[in-house]
Write an enzyme that holds these catalytic residues in place. Structure first.
Site, PDB file in Angstrom:
ATOM      1  N   CYS A 115       0.757  -1.308  -0.261  1.00 19.57           N
ATOM      2  CA  CYS A 115      -0.065  -0.023   0.274  1.00 19.57           C
ATOM      3  C   CYS A 115       0.949   1.299   0.313  1.00 19.57           C
ATOM      4  CB  CYS A 115      -1.050  -0.109   1.323  1.00 19.57           C
ATOM      5  SG  CYS A 115      -1.855  -1.287   1.421  1.00 19.57           S
ATOM      6  N   HIS A 252      -3.149   7.266   2.073  1.00 23.51           N
ATOM      7  CA  HIS A 252      -3.870   6.416   1.490  1.00 23.51           C
ATOM      8  C   HIS A 252      -5.104   5.743   1.870  1.00 23.51           C
ATOM      9  CE1 HIS A 252      -3.711   2.211   0.428  1.00 23.51           C
ATOM     10  NE2 HIS A 252      -3.362   1.934   2.258  1.00 23.51           N
ATOM     11  N   ASN A 282      -9.780   0.048  -0.289  1.00 23.25           N
ATOM     12  CA  ASN A 282      -8.487   0.173  -0.090  1.00 23.25           C
ATOM     13  C   ASN A 282      -8.198  -0.201  -1.406  1.00 23.25           C
ATOM     14  OD1 ASN A 282      -5.537  -0.048   0.600  1.00 23.25           O
ATOM     15  ND2 ASN A 282      -6.115  -0.697   2.077  1.00 23.25           N
TER      16      ASN A 282
HETATM   17  N1  ACO Z   1     -18.593  -8.148   8.803  1.00 29.85           N
HETATM   18  C1  ACO Z   1     -18.799  -8.343   9.861  1.00 29.85           C
HETATM   19  N2  ACO Z   1     -18.386  -8.819  11.065  1.00 29.85           N
HETATM   20  C2  ACO Z   1     -17.308  -9.021  11.168  1.00 29.85           C
HETATM   21  C3  ACO Z   1     -16.895  -8.990   9.408  1.00 29.85           C
HETATM   22  C4  ACO Z   1     -17.527  -8.487   8.133  1.00 29.85           C
HETATM   23  N3  ACO Z   1     -16.923  -8.019   7.201  1.00 29.85           N
HETATM   24  N4  ACO Z   1     -15.460  -9.296   9.882  1.00 29.85           N
HETATM   25  C5  ACO Z   1     -15.260  -8.876  11.042  1.00 29.85           C
HETATM   26  N5  ACO Z   1     -16.200  -9.359  11.615  1.00 29.85           N
HETATM   27  C6  ACO Z   1     -16.478  -9.866  12.876  1.00 29.85           C
HETATM   28  C7  ACO Z   1     -15.286  -9.819  13.744  1.00 29.85           C
HETATM   29  O1  ACO Z   1     -15.522 -11.316  13.603  1.00 29.85           O
HETATM   30  C8  ACO Z   1     -15.606 -10.218  14.834  1.00 29.85           C
HETATM   31  O2  ACO Z   1     -16.633 -10.925  15.669  1.00 29.85           O
HETATM   32  P1  ACO Z   1     -16.676 -11.399  17.418  1.00 29.85           P
HETATM   33  O3  ACO Z   1     -16.210  -9.774  18.287  1.00 29.85           O
HETATM   34  O4  ACO Z   1     -17.792 -11.663  17.044  1.00 29.85           O
HETATM   35  O5  ACO Z   1     -15.398 -12.113  16.982  1.00 29.85           O
HETATM   36  C9  ACO Z   1     -16.066  -8.211  14.609  1.00 29.85           C
HETATM   37  O6  ACO Z   1     -16.557  -8.118  13.748  1.00 29.85           O
HETATM   38  C10 ACO Z   1     -15.366  -7.949  15.688  1.00 29.85           C
HETATM   39  O7  ACO Z   1     -14.003  -7.692  14.397  1.00 29.85           O
HETATM   40  P2  ACO Z   1     -12.605  -7.053  14.540  1.00 29.85           P
HETATM   41  O8  ACO Z   1     -11.619  -7.536  13.744  1.00 29.85           O
HETATM   42  O9  ACO Z   1     -11.924  -6.685  16.268  1.00 29.85           O
HETATM   43  O10 ACO Z   1     -13.082  -5.908  14.150  1.00 29.85           O
HETATM   44  P3  ACO Z   1     -11.858  -4.187  13.981  1.00 29.85           P
HETATM   45  O11 ACO Z   1     -12.920  -3.264  14.865  1.00 29.85           O
HETATM   46  O12 ACO Z   1     -10.858  -3.969  14.539  1.00 29.85           O
HETATM   47  O13 ACO Z   1     -12.029  -3.849  12.288  1.00 29.85           O
HETATM   48  C11 ACO Z   1     -10.718  -3.578  11.185  1.00 29.85           C
HETATM   49  C12 ACO Z   1     -11.386  -4.490  11.885  1.00 29.85           C
HETATM   50  C13 ACO Z   1     -12.021  -2.757  10.052  1.00 29.85           C
HETATM   51  C14 ACO Z   1     -10.155  -4.713   9.937  1.00 29.85           C
HETATM   52  C15 ACO Z   1      -9.805  -2.737  11.077  1.00 29.85           C
HETATM   53  O14 ACO Z   1      -9.571  -3.965  12.257  1.00 29.85           O
HETATM   54  C16 ACO Z   1      -8.976  -2.329  10.819  1.00 29.85           C
HETATM   55  O15 ACO Z   1      -9.192  -1.536  10.086  1.00 29.85           O
HETATM   56  N6  ACO Z   1      -7.683  -2.963   9.988  1.00 29.85           N
HETATM   57  C17 ACO Z   1      -7.034  -1.445   9.961  1.00 29.85           C
HETATM   58  C18 ACO Z   1      -6.650  -2.716   8.983  1.00 29.85           C
HETATM   59  C19 ACO Z   1      -6.556  -1.978   7.143  1.00 29.85           C
HETATM   60  O16 ACO Z   1      -7.044  -0.884   6.897  1.00 29.85           O
HETATM   61  N7  ACO Z   1      -5.962  -2.579   6.629  1.00 29.85           N
HETATM   62  C20 ACO Z   1      -5.829  -2.219   4.632  1.00 29.85           C
HETATM   63  C21 ACO Z   1      -4.530  -2.813   4.937  1.00 29.85           C
HETATM   64  S1  ACO Z   1      -3.322  -2.168   5.363  1.00 29.85           S
HETATM   65  C22 ACO Z   1      -3.452  -0.720   5.125  1.00 29.85           C
HETATM   66  O17 ACO Z   1      -3.849  -0.205   4.058  1.00 29.85           O
HETATM   67  C23 ACO Z   1      -2.541   0.895   5.822  1.00 29.85           C
END
Ligand code: ACO
Length: 325
Positions: A115, A252, A282
């Site tokens: 990224c 980004h 993204n």
């Molecule tokens: N739909 C519904 N529920 C979901 C989904 C989905 N698509 N994905 C995960 N869940 C559930 C999980 O299973 C979990 O359930 P549980 O509590 O019963 O176990 C719950 O949602 C919470 O999951 P978390 O992973 O803790 O959710 P979080 O609030 O951390 O959000 C996310 C997840 C959006 C991935 C976040 O961590 C994030 O934005 N991280 C950064 C990742 C990113 O942007 N990566 C891009 C590449 S890197 C870059 O470009 C910088």
């Protein structure tokens, strides 16, 4: 006088097919509400069968060349930032070179920084221009992440999209001050110890398969806000610029919450932040040039504006750039 790499044109390309959150929710256990609340994403563009990264890159490059008023053979160096090349080799840049019809034997190669790829590619091209090894450059970020997603893994597949953006750089001269047009600074970093947070579980010399994207979302989130704000502060300190002198912050587009968290840390208010994550999701290395292109098209970014770029990606890699448009 010093040599500067000045942005002479920009172009972007998105595949026709739009996939909404509601459409994803028909296929996997997710919802529009969850995706929007956690990421800010409403929709993403996804390539058609047979449409490749080089096709998106070539279309974006053609638009950038037209905006710059240049022909393909005017370009001295083509750098494509991508983690989703058409083939393991040759470099997608050489495929783009051929599709553009370049016959001048100029150099083309890919940069792999996931990224952060566009910022790394921009810095690379800028350095070639600054040392006088090129007078013009085509810097492209192009991705088809839909090809490396595990469409059964709801924690990752909802976050990404396909697309491409390109800028044309031309050598110019300035007095070396922040008043110069062109790229004023770039800062790049990586830390390979953080590999396991975001990677693809395959490749030619490991599994022999392309593999799928794997991510520790919460950990990536934490690193993203701290590393991207640190590298932008590094850029501001190196140039002596203040955050309130920045006209447009073009981060980004990883996640709306990461963008907001970083902007808040920098003290850059919402109306100066360019956000496209809602429409594009993204798109990895393509996200910054796509966002730049939207803001140039709608006339927010004007000649002479100071634009701050930053990104973080798998590796981990991270970087920033300050450009006077
Ligand atoms: N739909 C519904 N529920 C979901 C989904 C989905 N698509 N994905 C995960 N869940 C559930 C999980 O299973 C979990 O359930 P549980 O509590 O019963 O176990 C719950 O949602 C919470 O999951 P978390 O992973 O803790 O959710 P979080 O609030 O951390 O959000 C996310 C997840 C959006 C991935 C976040 O961590 C994030 O934005 N991280 C950064 C990742 C990113 O942007 N990566 C891009 C590449 S890197 C870059 O470009 C910088």
């Amino acid at each position: 006088m010093v040599r500067r790499s000045i942005v002479a044109g920009i172009g972007a390309y998105l595949p026709d097919r739009v996939v909404t959150n509601a459409e994803l929710a028909e296929r996997i256990d997710t919802s529009d509400e969850w995706i929007q609340e956690r990421s800010g994403i409403q929709q993403r563009h996804i390539v058609a069968d047979g449409e490749m990264t080089s096709d998106l890159a070539t279309a974006a490059a053609q638009r950038a060349l037209a905006a710059a008023g240049l022909e393909p053979d005017d370009i001295g160096i083509i750098v494509v930032a991508t983690s989703t090349p058409d083939e393991t080799f040759p470099a997608t840049a050489t495929v783009v070179q051929s599709k553009l019809g370049c016959a001048n034997g100029s150099m083309g190669f890919d940069v792999q920084a996931v990224c952060s790829g566009f910022v790394f590619a921009l810095a690379t091209a800028d350095n070639f221009i600054k040392v006088g090894q090129a007078d013009t450059a085509l810097v492209i970020g192009a991705e088809t992440f839909s090809k490396i997603l595990d469409w059964e893994d709801r924690s990752t597949c909802v976050l990404f999209g396909d697309g491409a953006g390109a800028v044309v750089l031309k050598a110019g001269e300035g007095d070396g001050s922040n008043a110069d047009r062109g790229i004023l600074s770039t800062h790049l970093h990586s830390d390979g110890r953080l590999h396991d947070l975001l990677y693809v579980d395959g490749g030619p010399s490991s599994t022999g398969q392309v593999g799928h994207l794997r991510m520790e979302g919460r950990e990536v989130f934490k690193h993203a806000v701290t590393k991207m704000s640190a590298v932008t502060i590094e850029a501001l300190e190196a140039t002596g610029l203040k955050a309130d002198e920045i006209d447009w912050f073009v981060p980004h587009q990883a996640n709306r919450r990461i963008i907001d968290g970083t902007a808040r840390k920098l003290g850059i208010t919402g109306e100066r932040v360019v956000v496209t994550i809602d429409q594009h999701a993204n798109t990895s290395a393509a996200s910054i040039p796509l966002a730049l292109s939207v803001a140039v098209e709608d006339k927010r970014i004007q000649e002479g504006n100071l634009v701050l770029l930053e990104a973080m990606g798998g590796g981990l890699t991270w970087g920033s750039g300050i450009v006077r448009w």
